[in-house]
Design a protein around this motif. Structure first.
Motif, PDB file in Angstrom:
ATOM      1  N   CYS A   1       5.436   7.171   5.529  1.00  0.00           N
ATOM      2  CA  CYS A   1       4.958   7.932   4.372  1.00  0.00           C
ATOM      3  C   CYS A   1       4.737   9.396   4.731  1.00  0.00           C
ATOM      4  CB  CYS A   1       3.667   7.316   3.811  1.00  0.00           C
ATOM      5  SG  CYS A   1       3.951   5.741   2.977  1.00  0.00           S
TER       6      CYS A   1
ATOM      7  N   ASN B   1       0.831  -1.198   0.000  1.00  0.00           N
ATOM      8  CA  ASN B   1       0.000   0.000   0.000  1.00  0.00           C
ATOM      9  C   ASN B   1       0.872   1.257   0.000  1.00  0.00           C
ATOM     10  OD1 ASN B   1      -2.518   1.300  -0.031  1.00  0.00           O
ATOM     11  ND2 ASN B   1      -2.436   1.604   2.168  1.00  0.00           N
ATOM     12  N   CYS B   2       1.931   1.232   0.778  1.00  0.00           N
ATOM     13  CA  CYS B   2       2.851   2.373   0.818  1.00  0.00           C
ATOM     14  C   CYS B   2       3.526   2.564  -0.532  1.00  0.00           C
ATOM     15  CB  CYS B   2       3.910   2.169   1.889  1.00  0.00           C
ATOM     16  SG  CYS B   2       3.278   2.135   3.574  1.00  0.00           S
TER      17      CYS B   2
ATOM     18  N   ILE C   1      -4.854   9.283  -0.274  1.00  0.00           N
ATOM     19  CA  ILE C   1      -3.472   9.476   0.166  1.00  0.00           C
ATOM     20  C   ILE C   1      -3.423  10.213   1.495  1.00  0.00           C
ATOM     21  CG2 ILE C   1      -1.294  10.645  -0.381  1.00  0.00           C
ATOM     22  CD1 ILE C   1      -1.775   9.863  -3.293  1.00  0.00           C
TER      23      ILE C   1
ATOM     24  N   ARG D   1      -5.572  10.118   3.923  1.00  0.00           N
ATOM     25  CA  ARG D   1      -5.911   9.143   4.972  1.00  0.00           C
ATOM     26  C   ARG D   1      -4.735   8.237   5.274  1.00  0.00           C
ATOM     27  NH1 ARG D   1     -11.887   7.630   2.791  1.00  0.00           N
ATOM     28  NH2 ARG D   1     -12.894   9.519   3.523  1.00  0.00           N
ATOM     29  N   HIS D   2      -4.057   7.803   4.217  1.00  0.00           N
ATOM     30  CA  HIS D   2      -2.887   6.944   4.421  1.00  0.00           C
ATOM     31  C   HIS D   2      -1.811   7.692   5.212  1.00  0.00           C
ATOM     32  CE1 HIS D   2      -0.018   3.733   3.556  1.00  0.00           C
ATOM     33  NE2 HIS D   2       0.868   4.712   3.373  1.00  0.00           N
TER      34      HIS D   2
ATOM     35  N   CYS E   1       0.217   6.401   8.511  1.00  0.00           N
ATOM     36  CA  CYS E   1       1.523   5.802   8.205  1.00  0.00           C
ATOM     37  C   CYS E   1       2.657   6.801   8.452  1.00  0.00           C
ATOM     38  CB  CYS E   1       1.520   5.319   6.755  1.00  0.00           C
ATOM     39  SG  CYS E   1       3.060   4.509   6.282  1.00  0.00           S
TER      40      CYS E   1
ATOM     41  N   ILE F   1       1.155   4.199  -2.841  1.00  0.00           N
ATOM     42  CA  ILE F   1       1.016   5.617  -2.479  1.00  0.00           C
ATOM     43  C   ILE F   1       2.227   6.400  -2.985  1.00  0.00           C
ATOM     44  CG2 ILE F   1       0.992   7.241  -0.529  1.00  0.00           C
ATOM     45  CD1 ILE F   1      -1.688   5.816  -0.910  1.00  0.00           C
TER      46      ILE F   1
END
Length: 91
Positions: free
Chosen positions: A52, A18-19, A42, A44-45, A49, A22
Motif C-alpha cells: 500500500c 484491510n488493504c 490510513i 498507520r496502515h 504495509c 484502504i
C-alpha cells in the motif's frame, strides 16, 4: 523509478481485506479529502504495509507528473476559446 514502483505494485495482488478497504479511500486520501481520524488510520496502515505504501508513492508521483505537465503545457488555444465561449454564455 517508475519501473521499480510498478514492480512493487504487483505486490498489491497479495493484499488482504484491510488493504482493499484502504485502497477504496485512496484517492480521497491523496487528495486530502478525509477527516483526521480516517487520515490517521490510513497513515498507520501505510507505515506497516509495503504494497500500500508503494501504491501511495506511485499515486503521489503520478499526480505530481500530471500537475507539472499541465502547468508546463497549458491548455491549447482552441480549448481556451471554447471554455471562454461557454463561460460567456452561462453568465
Amino acid at each position: 523509478m517508475l519501473t521499480g514502483m510498478l514492480g512493487r505494485l504487483a505486490l498489491v495482488k497479495k493484499m488482504g481485506e484491510n488493504c482493499k478497504r484502504i485502497l477504496r479511500q485512496f484517492h480521497r486520501f491523496v487528495s486530502m479529502e478525509l477527516d483526521e481520524h480516517e487520515r490517521t488510520m490510513i497513515e498507520r496502515h501505510l507505515e506497516l504495509c509495503q504494497p500500500c505504501h508503494a501504491r501511495f508513492r506511485f499515486e503521489r508521483y503520478l499526480r505530481r507528473l500530471i500537475s507539472l505537465r499541465a502547468q508546463r503545457d497549458g491548455a491549447p488555444p482552441s480549448l481556451r476559446a471554447k471554455i471562454m465561449m461557454v463561460l460567456r454564455t452561462d453568465v
